[in-house]
Design a protein around this motif. Structure first.
Motif, PDB file in Angstrom:
ATOM      1  N   TYR A  85      -2.472  -7.234   0.346  1.00 36.49           N
ATOM      2  CA  TYR A  85      -3.523  -7.156  -0.570  1.00 36.49           C
ATOM      3  C   TYR A  85      -3.087  -6.417  -1.961  1.00 36.49           C
ATOM      4  N   TYR A  86      -2.304  -5.402  -1.763  1.00 32.86           N
ATOM      5  CA  TYR A  86      -1.799  -4.693  -2.869  1.00 32.86           C
ATOM      6  C   TYR A  86      -0.464  -5.225  -3.408  1.00 32.86           C
ATOM      7  N   PHE A  89       0.279  -7.356  -7.132  1.00 34.00           N
ATOM      8  CA  PHE A  89       0.232  -6.292  -8.176  1.00 34.00           C
ATOM      9  C   PHE A  89       0.888  -5.213  -8.467  1.00 34.00           C
ATOM     10  N   SER A 212     -11.224 -11.264  -2.507  1.00 34.61           N
ATOM     11  CA  SER A 212     -10.413 -10.433  -1.727  1.00 34.61           C
ATOM     12  C   SER A 212      -9.794 -10.675  -0.551  1.00 34.61           C
ATOM     13  N   VAL A 215      -7.099 -13.346  -1.381  1.00 35.60           N
ATOM     14  CA  VAL A 215      -5.844 -12.491  -1.674  1.00 35.60           C
ATOM     15  C   VAL A 215      -4.948 -11.862  -0.367  1.00 35.60           C
ATOM     16  N   SER A 294       1.100   0.375 -13.133  1.00 36.77           N
ATOM     17  CA  SER A 294       0.323  -0.479 -11.972  1.00 36.77           C
ATOM     18  C   SER A 294      -1.112  -0.407 -12.096  1.00 36.77           C
ATOM     19  N   HIS A 296      -4.920  -1.215  -9.932  1.00 36.72           N
ATOM     20  CA  HIS A 296      -5.298  -1.490  -8.536  1.00 36.72           C
ATOM     21  C   HIS A 296      -5.870  -2.961  -8.669  1.00 36.72           C
ATOM     22  N   PRO A 297      -5.523  -3.535  -7.400  1.00 38.46           N
ATOM     23  CA  PRO A 297      -6.263  -4.921  -7.284  1.00 38.46           C
ATOM     24  C   PRO A 297      -7.365  -5.270  -7.687  1.00 38.46           C
ATOM     25  N   HIS A 300      -7.827  -6.108 -11.169  1.00 39.75           N
ATOM     26  CA  HIS A 300      -7.503  -7.690 -11.264  1.00 39.75           C
ATOM     27  C   HIS A 300      -8.368  -8.527 -10.816  1.00 39.75           C
TER      28      HIS A 300
END
Length: 582
Positions: A85-86, A89, A212, A215, A294, A296-297, A300
């Motif tokens: 998930y992370y 990004f 979510s 992804v 960076s 946090h997803p 995004h």
């Protein structure tokens, strides 16, 4: 079995099962009485804290799995943690260091490395489950388990059933860090409650949960920051949030972001986006611009929702370069047709217009007209030089002041470029002007510093940093001769009342811990975690004298705890009729 050999068996993983759930099911099947025995068997130490989010010691775990289980450390990361998930990004360096930490002996500092702490979204290890998913799990596999998709940040609604999730209390989880539990356990059900999502927020939160989960399951590779920026700009352009030149319409996009964020719940991780001080549009606008940090997803994905983006768009951005689309023709200025050579020749030669004036009248740039004139063989007169001897003398005297160059240019009907050229031609004039500007700025900053708020710290007053660098002697003298202000403490906390309440809570909590059937050590940390004030006890115990006395009377040393545990074990063996063994 020995602590370094391979396991005789290991359960087959269920769809979307987290690592914590997989290990908890193995603990049930292994027959171990204590959870720590299972942890020692799998990781080589009984103090390992298993996390479904970003665990560690995965190389050790993979080396102890049976050979028939085709599961290495990388498979565990991809299939049973939240790292996929992370990953899209993050940068290549962050991904590489994160994998080293997760496969190695410790993942300490990993959330800071990935930017989860700085993002204000946080990286807490939550445990959520869906009651309908649990019932379906019982029908399909015989027992409920922890799904990865339910543990994602800001996922409060099940993406499959659209029902609010049930979340386990964080305080209970902190007190049972080494316990391996499943959604059907009695203690889990007692300490869990439904996540509250209002009707007006349900649709937005459901869409965020679905996005979510997509992804997480797509296993996307790293998406370069520049490609993400082009992708978001393309979506913003399609919605008309960019000018003809490509610049972002900050006000319009900010309004869109506010509307989208207001449709989402303010629970948990979403609080950072709802907080006014965070700047509702700052984080969104930064994703459309060049960024060196960076993000946090979650931010995004919220921005993707704001721009009406779909997961297919994000997948396209991950696989190929995004082409920036332009707004519709209605937002563009009407095109200027190419000028016939005779018309341009008439304006430049016959009318003696300058290129700048032609550009203003025709709506084209000076460079474009210069190229067209060169292609048509039209002579372009050079701009006459107006800086003769007397004019230069006047301007030179005018430059020996602290007046702004723009003001001098308007006053003497010249350009700032000419003034800069004069300053380069006459270094002495530039030096005099620089000193005058410095003195004027220094005096202005001195007055502002002296007029600073009388109750504010001197270091917090305006212009302290500039004066410290450029006028330190005066600053030091001023600070030494300034009377010290009377510090008035703002007693926002009644420490006396809090001390009495916490002292009573410590005594009551210690009695409960001593009453536990299987002995647990009554320590300051255990008491602090149970009453939810561990940080206060660690940092502010000096302000709590009654609490300190209560702790000293209640906590036990390691030797005292060992003696109490041996006494309990002896009683158990006596009641079970077992002879003592040494």
């Amino acid at each position: 079995m020995s602590g370094c050999g391979r396991l005789q068996f290991f359960p087959t993983s269920f769809p979307d099962e987290s690592l914590f759930s997989l290990i908890a099911r193995y603990h049930r099947l292994s027959g171990h009485h204590d959870d720590r025995d299972t942890l020692h068997e799998l990781f080589g130490k009984h103090t390992q804290i298993v996390s479904s989010h970003l665990p560690s010691l995965l190389d050790t775990l993979a080396s102890r799995l049976p050979q028939a289980v085709a599961l290495d450390a990388q498979d565990i990361v991809d299939r049973h943690t939240l790292f996929p998930y992370y990953r899209p990004f993050l940068t290549e360096r962050q991904v590489a260091l994160s994998l080293i930490a997760m496969k190695g002996p410790s993942a300490s500092g990993l959330k800071t490395l990935m930017g989860l702490i700085a993002s204000q979204v946080g990286g807490g290890n939550c445990y959520r489950y869906c009651e309908q998913c649990s019932e379906r799990d019982v029908e399909l596999v015989g027992q409920p388990y922890w799904h990865r998709a339910h543990q994602l940040p800001a996922v409060h609604i099940c993406a499959q059933h659209g029902a609010p999730l049930v979340e386990l209390a964080a305080s209970w989880v902190a007190q049972h860090r080494h316990q391996l539990f499943l959604p059907a356990d009695r203690e889990v059900i007692l300490h869990a409650k439904h996540v509250v999502v209002s009707a007006q927020h349900r649709e937005g939160m459901l869409a965020l949960s679905i996005l979510s989960r997509q992804v997480l399951n797509l296993h996307l590779d790293i998406i370069p920051t520049r490609r993400l920026q082009d992708f978001y700009r393309s979506l913003a352009s399609d919605l008309g949030f960019t000018h003809a030149g490509g610049r972002v319409m900050v006000a319009e996009l900010s309004q869109q972001v506010r509307q989208q964020v207001s449709s989402l719940s303010a629970n948990g991780a979403m609080q950072c986006l709802q907080r006014p001080a965070s700047g509702l549009q700052d984080w969104a606008i930064s994703l459309l611009r060049k960024s060196r940090k960076s993000t946090h997803p979650l931010k995004h994905l919220v921005l993707l929702q704001c721009l009406n983006g779909k997961i297919e768009h994000l997948l396209m951005a991950a696989n190929e370069t995004v082409k920036i689309s332009r707004p519709s023709s209605r937002s563009l200025p009407p095109p200027v047709p190419a000028l016939p050579g005779n018309q341009l020749r008439t304006m430049l030669v016959d009318l003696q217009y300058s290129l700048r004036r032609c550009a203003q009248l025709l709506g084209k740039s000076v460079t474009t007209l210069r190229i067209e004139a060169a292609q048509g063989g039209i002579p372009v007169a050079k701009r006459p030089k107006k800086l003769d001897g007397p004019t230069m003398a006047i301007l030179t005297r005018a430059l020996q002041s602290n007046t702004a160059l723009e003001t001098l240019a308007r006053r003497h009907q010249t350009s700032t470029v000419s003034l800069y050229r004069l300053l380069r031609m006459f270094p002495d004039v530039a030096k005099v002007r620089k000193e005058l500007i410095f003195v004027n700025q220094r005096d202005r900053r001195r007055k502002r510093f002296v007029r600073g708020h009388p109750t504010a710290l001197l270091r917090a007053r305006p212009d302290y940093a500039w004066l410290h660098r450029n006028d330190r002697e005066w600053l030091t003298h001023t600070i030494e001769t300034t009377p010290r202000r009377l510090i008035v403490h703002n007693a926002r906390i009644d420490w006396g009342r809090r001390d009495q309440e916490m002292a009573d809570a410590v005594r009551e909590c210690s009695q409960e811990l001593y009453a536990v059937e299987k002995p647990v050590r009554v320590s300051q940390s255990a008491i602090g975690r149970k009453i939810g004030c561990l940080a206060v006890l660690e940092k502010h115990l000096i302000k709590l004298p009654l609490t300190a006395v209560a702790l000293a009377a209640c906590v036990e040393t390691t030797a005292q705890f060992q003696c109490r545990r041996l006494s309990w074990a002896a009683r158990q063996m006596y009641h079970q009729g077992l002879p003592p063994s040494w």
